[in-house]
Design a protein around this motif. Sequence first.
Motif, short mmCIF file in Angstrom:
data_model
loop_
_atom_site.label_atom_id
_atom_site.label_comp_id
_atom_site.label_asym_id
_atom_site.label_seq_id
_atom_site.Cartn_x
_atom_site.Cartn_y
_atom_site.Cartn_z
N LEU A 167 65.30 62.88 41.50
CA LEU A 167 65.31 62.58 40.06
C LEU A 167 66.57 61.81 39.68
N GLY A 168 67.71 62.19 40.27
CA GLY A 168 68.96 61.50 39.98
C GLY A 168 68.95 60.05 40.41
N SER A 169 68.13 59.74 41.41
CA SER A 169 68.11 58.36 41.92
C SER A 169 67.60 57.36 40.90
N CYS A 170 66.92 57.82 39.85
CA CYS A 170 66.37 56.88 38.87
C CYS A 170 67.46 56.27 37.98
N VAL A 171 68.68 56.83 38.03
CA VAL A 171 69.77 56.24 37.23
C VAL A 171 70.86 55.64 38.12
N LYS A 172 70.56 55.48 39.40
CA LYS A 172 71.59 55.01 40.31
C LYS A 172 72.08 53.61 39.98
N ASP A 173 71.21 52.78 39.41
CA ASP A 173 71.59 51.39 39.11
C ASP A 173 71.84 51.15 37.63
N LEU A 174 71.85 52.23 36.83
CA LEU A 174 72.05 52.09 35.39
C LEU A 174 73.51 52.32 35.03
N GLU A 175 73.89 51.82 33.87
CA GLU A 175 75.25 52.01 33.37
C GLU A 175 75.30 53.29 32.56
N PRO A 176 76.15 54.23 32.91
CA PRO A 176 76.19 55.51 32.20
C PRO A 176 76.63 55.37 30.75
N GLU A 177 76.17 56.33 29.94
CA GLU A 177 76.53 56.34 28.53
C GLU A 177 78.01 56.68 28.34
N ASP A 178 78.50 57.57 29.16
CA ASP A 178 79.92 57.90 29.15
C ASP A 178 80.31 58.39 30.53
N MET A 179 81.60 58.48 30.76
CA MET A 179 82.10 58.79 32.10
C MET A 179 83.17 59.87 32.04
N ASP A 180 83.03 60.88 32.88
CA ASP A 180 84.10 61.85 33.10
C ASP A 180 84.87 61.43 34.34
N VAL A 181 86.18 61.36 34.22
CA VAL A 181 87.02 60.94 35.35
C VAL A 181 87.96 62.07 35.71
N TYR A 182 87.92 62.48 36.97
CA TYR A 182 88.75 63.59 37.44
C TYR A 182 89.72 63.08 38.51
N HIS A 183 91.01 63.28 38.24
CA HIS A 183 92.04 62.90 39.19
C HIS A 183 92.65 64.16 39.80
N HIS A 184 92.84 64.15 41.09
CA HIS A 184 93.60 65.22 41.74
C HIS A 184 94.47 64.59 42.82
N HIS A 185 95.77 64.52 42.53
CA HIS A 185 96.69 63.85 43.43
C HIS A 185 97.28 64.83 44.45
N PRO A 186 97.64 64.36 45.63
CA PRO A 186 98.36 65.22 46.59
C PRO A 186 99.61 65.80 45.93
N LEU A 187 99.97 67.00 46.33
CA LEU A 187 101.08 67.69 45.67
C LEU A 187 102.38 66.92 45.78
N ASP A 188 102.59 66.18 46.87
CA ASP A 188 103.84 65.45 47.02
C ASP A 188 103.88 64.17 46.18
N GLU A 189 102.77 63.87 45.48
CA GLU A 189 102.73 62.70 44.60
C GLU A 189 102.83 63.08 43.13
N GLN A 190 103.01 64.38 42.86
CA GLN A 190 103.15 64.82 41.48
C GLN A 190 104.47 64.30 40.91
N THR A 191 104.44 63.93 39.64
CA THR A 191 105.68 63.49 38.99
C THR A 191 106.60 64.68 38.79
N GLU A 192 107.88 64.40 38.61
CA GLU A 192 108.85 65.48 38.40
C GLU A 192 108.52 66.25 37.12
N GLU A 193 108.04 65.54 36.12
CA GLU A 193 107.69 66.20 34.86
C GLU A 193 106.57 67.22 35.08
N ILE A 194 105.56 66.85 35.88
CA ILE A 194 104.45 67.78 36.15
C ILE A 194 104.93 68.92 37.04
#
Length: 435
Positions: A167-194
């Motif tokens: 069922l998911g394949s029917c939207v594989k070539d479509l442009e999504p209405e909105d996008m959730d973006v999840y970032h997870h960086h390696p611990l040694d790349e965290q900024t000093e502030e974080i």
Amino acid sequence: MKLEVGNFQVKSVIFGSQTSFNNGVLTINKEEALEVVYEDERIISADIVIARPGDSTRITPVKEAVEPRYKVSGGVLFPGVTNKLMQVGSGRTHALKGTSVLAVGKHWGGFQDGLIDMSGPGSKQTMFSELLNICLVADTNEDFEKNEQQKKNEALRWGAMRLAEYLGSCVKDLEPEDMDVYHHHPLDEQTEEIQNLPGVVYVLQLQSQMLDTGYNAMVYGWDVSRMLPTFMSPNELLDGAVVSGSFMPASSKISTYQHVNNLVLKQLMNEHGETINFLGVIVSNLNTQLDEKERAALQVQNLATLLGAQGAIISEEGYGNPDIDFILTYNNLENAGIKVVGITNECTGNDGKSQPLVDLSEKANAIVSTGNVSEHLKLGPMEKVIGELEAVARDGNSGGWAESIKEDGSIEIENNGMFCADSATGNHFKTVVEY
């Protein structure tokens, strides 16, 4: 690691000549969809039935829920299970939101299978009453399982995953209405502030009480009972690395749908860099032997300490015997100077006055309750039943008994038997009032 989840909001589901998505309408070619289901020769009878929020519809025995998705960046869904083993958690995945694929028994249920009402008081017990449910109602040739209280349900669960990907394949070539973006960086790349923010880990305790393989939750296709607690990126969980098992009273189960939509996990990611330094996920297990419980709790403590965690959230899948794992882990983390909040359901009896957990500790003083599995429910009849209502009383549903079904189609059932009613992932709308 960067994961993009492109969302397509489904407002209606219908059957038609071509599986497609257009203007919020998901159209399903039923014949083509069932061909995907019948790829497993164990499935001898199958149909697809739509259940909509507000319908006078009761669904049982429900075995699994899967969100329709498709990996559009060259990866796979359900690695090591229905597809080849490879890492997930990056690239782009498209998802049909507001809908789920439910694996439903045409006849035979069991201890771990649940019930969903799409309207009435029962609908308030589970989040799945608010979704457009694409019910795969099927039977298999596995005669040996029909009279077993514990069923692997593998053919139907795997069939639901294949159908969800189709069922998911029917939207594989479509442009999504909105996008959730999840970032997870390696611990040694965290900024000093974080790095200066309080470090927090999420401990996900998955069900693994069955000694035989095929019943327990899986991580990258590997039975959780055979692994030690493991550190993972949250992106991997949100992209399908964890698949639900088939052992657990239905209300306590964390479905595969909920693993990729884990709201506790998403909220921790939202707070990352704002109020906390979210370090990642420790995937643990729930065991049967005391030495296994102690070993897992020790390993969770070791990982959290090495990561520099100052706080932890624990989600327990289940109750009873697993409460010991929950409290051992809670104690170990607190003894290591790590502040803990636990999320679990309770088994406090029909009157709510029994001891809530099998094991207790003074250190476990911050617990979010997701409900009482023993809560007694009286639910009126529904106009339509998807599956087989008799399974509730006949096949050992964890919340049902011999007299559960009344002549008029109404039922009495414990919350125990409501599908994913108490899941510890934040995907529900119950609340707790302290008196």
